[in-house]
Each structure stands twice: as structure tokens, then as C-alpha cells.
Enzyme design. Sequence first.
Site, short mmCIF file in Angstrom:
data_model
loop_
_atom_site.label_atom_id
_atom_site.label_comp_id
_atom_site.label_asym_id
_atom_site.label_seq_id
_atom_site.Cartn_x
_atom_site.Cartn_y
_atom_site.Cartn_z
N GLY A 12 -6.42 53.54 44.87
CA GLY A 12 -6.56 52.28 44.11
C GLY A 12 -6.76 52.54 42.64
N GLN A 17 -8.22 47.46 38.96
CA GLN A 17 -9.27 47.28 37.95
C GLN A 17 -10.31 48.41 38.02
OE1 GLN A 17 -11.99 43.62 36.89
NE2 GLN A 17 -12.91 44.65 38.64
N SER A 61 -17.87 45.11 50.20
CA SER A 61 -17.86 43.87 49.40
C SER A 61 -18.91 42.86 49.87
CB SER A 61 -16.47 43.25 49.51
OG SER A 61 -16.48 41.91 49.11
N TYR A 115 -10.10 39.15 54.95
CA TYR A 115 -10.51 40.22 54.02
C TYR A 115 -11.94 40.67 54.33
CZ TYR A 115 -12.29 42.26 49.64
OH TYR A 115 -12.89 43.08 48.71
N GLU A 157 -18.31 39.93 50.21
CA GLU A 157 -17.62 39.00 51.10
C GLU A 157 -17.97 39.28 52.56
OE1 GLU A 157 -15.53 36.35 50.52
OE2 GLU A 157 -15.72 36.49 48.34
P1 NAP Z 1 -7.54 45.64 42.70
O1 NAP Z 1 -7.51 45.54 41.20
O2 NAP Z 1 -6.87 44.59 43.51
O3 NAP Z 1 -6.93 47.07 43.09
C1 NAP Z 1 -6.55 47.37 44.40
C2 NAP Z 1 -5.89 48.73 44.41
O4 NAP Z 1 -5.52 49.07 45.76
C3 NAP Z 1 -4.61 48.82 43.58
O5 NAP Z 1 -4.60 50.06 42.89
C4 NAP Z 1 -3.52 48.78 44.63
O6 NAP Z 1 -2.34 49.43 44.25
C5 NAP Z 1 -4.20 49.58 45.73
N1 NAP Z 1 -3.54 49.39 47.03
C6 NAP Z 1 -3.36 48.24 47.70
N2 NAP Z 1 -2.72 48.48 48.85
C7 NAP Z 1 -2.49 49.82 48.92
C8 NAP Z 1 -1.85 50.66 49.84
N3 NAP Z 1 -1.30 50.20 50.97
N4 NAP Z 1 -1.81 52.00 49.58
C9 NAP Z 1 -2.33 52.49 48.43
N5 NAP Z 1 -2.93 51.74 47.50
C10 NAP Z 1 -3.01 50.41 47.74
O7 NAP Z 1 -9.06 45.73 43.21
P2 NAP Z 1 -10.41 46.07 42.39
O8 NAP Z 1 -10.98 44.81 41.85
O9 NAP Z 1 -10.17 47.23 41.50
O10 NAP Z 1 -11.37 46.51 43.58
C11 NAP Z 1 -11.44 47.86 44.03
C12 NAP Z 1 -11.98 47.89 45.44
O11 NAP Z 1 -13.28 47.29 45.46
C13 NAP Z 1 -11.16 47.11 46.45
O12 NAP Z 1 -11.24 47.78 47.69
C14 NAP Z 1 -11.87 45.77 46.53
O13 NAP Z 1 -11.61 45.14 47.77
C15 NAP Z 1 -13.30 46.22 46.39
N6 NAP Z 1 -14.22 45.23 45.83
C16 NAP Z 1 -13.92 44.61 44.64
C17 NAP Z 1 -14.82 43.70 44.10
C18 NAP Z 1 -14.53 43.01 42.79
O14 NAP Z 1 -15.20 42.01 42.49
N7 NAP Z 1 -13.64 43.53 41.97
C19 NAP Z 1 -16.02 43.43 44.77
C20 NAP Z 1 -16.31 44.11 45.96
C21 NAP Z 1 -15.41 45.02 46.47
P3 NAP Z 1 -1.11 48.64 43.54
O15 NAP Z 1 -1.43 48.68 42.07
O16 NAP Z 1 0.06 49.44 43.93
O17 NAP Z 1 -1.11 47.24 44.09
#
Ligand code: NAP
Length: 325
Positions: free
Chosen positions: A10, A14, A125, A149, A127
Amino acid sequence: MTKKRVFITGITGQDGSYLAEFLLSQGYEVFGLVRRTSTLNFERIRHIQDQITLISGDMLDQTSLTRALKDIQPDEVYNLAAQSFVQTSWQQPVFTGDVTALGVTRLLDAIMTVNPAIRFYQASSSEMFGKVQEVPQRETTPFYPRSPYGVAKVYGHWITVNYRESYNLHATSGILFNHGSPRRGLEFVERKVAYHAAKIKLGLINEIRIGNLESQRDWGFAGDYVYAMWLMLQQDTPADYVIASGKTHSIERLLDIAFSCVDLNWKNYAVQDERFMRPAEVDLLIGDASKARAELGWQPQVSFEQLIQMMVEADLKLLKAEHRL
Ligand code: NAP
């Protein structure tokens, strides 16, 4: 001294981009998983691309994960990859489960195969708390997810705990409450509001369509939250931690702050739209991060108001450049 090596799934997201920046500043050699797409989406990591190594693979493909770990031989693995948008998880529940839930097992299994001494972080998360069983939520609060999710993340959490207990892995589940930044995807409500406030200010559009104004979230800044992830993996004993600001804000308050940054009244521009309502809403999400404060010495540095201001200012700059204003 040889540099520590880290593998981030990932990395194009972000959190991945902030974590990669931070680990580079700590002297790590950084490797990131990227999936094959017909057009590149490396905007968030372009500025550090010459300092990191990108490895092709997919959370759906066991072989690619095992091979990546064999080649890299990392000290630490951060699993940030997920289908991370709640709304999409109702439209693509099976895919969400495959990536966000089973993907965790694939990666843990790759660690078992390659080197069980690798330290592992799972991006869990708030969630998972969904229909909250207590307020505020802490590490011991029972889960009650309210979306595919959230359900997938509960699986990811428990498989992490299970591998830790079954195989003595240094595996940690960080239960992070909402965190945003100027790099947040446009579909997430805090970025959507910041972006629309900037667009309306510049006269590019004249309304924002929005879902439930009353829903409340506990928001922080992504830069603060990736630091907490790293702190977790530096502990001698792995454990799970809630990371949160401990304050909650409604969507109305979010609109208030964002629009006042551009001297506008959101009430003149916001239109409620059923399409942005969730089929099942989560309750009052508010986290208690006292364990992280006590054991990791973690504290957020950026307030909710500062975060929204940072996002609106960044979007104004972005839009002005894009539209040559
Ligand atoms: P994000 O911006 O949506 O990034 C998700 C990442 O996962 C992207 O790099 C995406 O790659 C990659 N990805 C998705 N499907 C994939 C696959 N099949 N194989 C390989 N890579 C894949 O999420 P974020 O906000 O940075 O969050 C990071 C993590 O923390 C996530 O797991 C999210 O669920 C968790 N989280 C986030 C929050 C929040 O508020 N931000 C809170 C709690 C937990 P692409 O660029 O190719 O799409």
C-alpha cells in the site's frame, strides 16, 4: 552498519507515502509493493521514487508476496494495502474480503515461509467497532463491524493476533481511527469537503453533495499516525494499540471549519444526497489512546482544525495550478 530493510504494502496510498518518507528519514532501506495497472498512480510517492525500490505484486497473489519477502529479506513489514473505502465495500464485498481480509493471511504466511523473525504491522481500523459497544473505544472493546470493509478488517485483526499467539510472531494490530491529509483520496469525506470548499471558493463549482451531516468521527493527521505504526514495531513485546485523537467531530463541524477557511458559509452550498448515505451507519466513534500514550509515548501533534486548514490550503494551491488561476 547495515541499513534496516522495510517492506510496505500500500505504498502508493496515503499512509504508505507518509510512512515511506518517515522511514527514509530514519535511515531505512524502503521497498514497496505496487500492483500492475495500465496507467501509473505514483503521485503520492513521486518525490521519493528515486530513494525507494518498488516491487511488483498483489495482495491477491500469494506467490508475489512470498517472492518479494525472499528477495528483500526485510526486518519489518507494514501491511497497509486494502480495498479501503467503506462505501465501495458494499458494492464489491467479495473483492474487499479477498484483499482486505485474506490478503493479511497471505502476507503472514509469506513471513512464516521466509523468516518468522520479521516484525509485522497490520493496519486495522476503528470501523471494526461500528455499532459501538462502549464509548470511548479501546483495545478491549468488543467489535461490531457495520460494513463488509469493517468485517474484513476484523478478520485481518484476529488473524494477526492468531499468528502472534500460534507462532510467536512479532505481529501487531494498530487500530487506527480516521486520519487524513492533503494526500487523502478524494472519495473520503474530509478530503471531499476540503476539495469542494476550495473549488467553490475559486468559482469552479457551486455545490457540494453530501451524505449524513450528523455522523461523527475521530480524526487525526496521517503523518502523526504513521509515526505510531513505527513505534509499535520498535517495542520488545508485540501488542495491539488504539490510535486516536480522543475527540469527535460531526460532518457539520467539518463543513464549518473547511468553509470558514475560505470565508464562505457551507449552508449556502451543501445539498444532502441519499447516494452518499451508508446502508448501515456506525455509531459514535471516539477512541481512547491512553495505552499508546503510556506505552509508546505517542501523542498527536496536529489538531482537527489544523488538519482541515492544511487540506483546504493544499487544495487551493493544487486547483490554482491545475486551472492556471
Ligand atoms: P489508501 O490511500 O486507500 O491506500 C490503499 C493502498 O492499498 C494503495 O496503495 C492501493 O494500491 C493498495 N492496494 C489496494 N488493493 C491492493 C492489492 N490487491 N494489492 C496490492 N495493493 C493494493 O488507504 P490509506 O488511507 O493509506 O490507509 C492505509 C491502510 O490503513 C488501509 O489498510 C486502510 O484500510 C487502513 N486504515 C486507514 C484509515 C484512514 O483513516 N486513512 C483508518 C484506519 C485504517 P493502488 O494505489 O494500486 O490502488
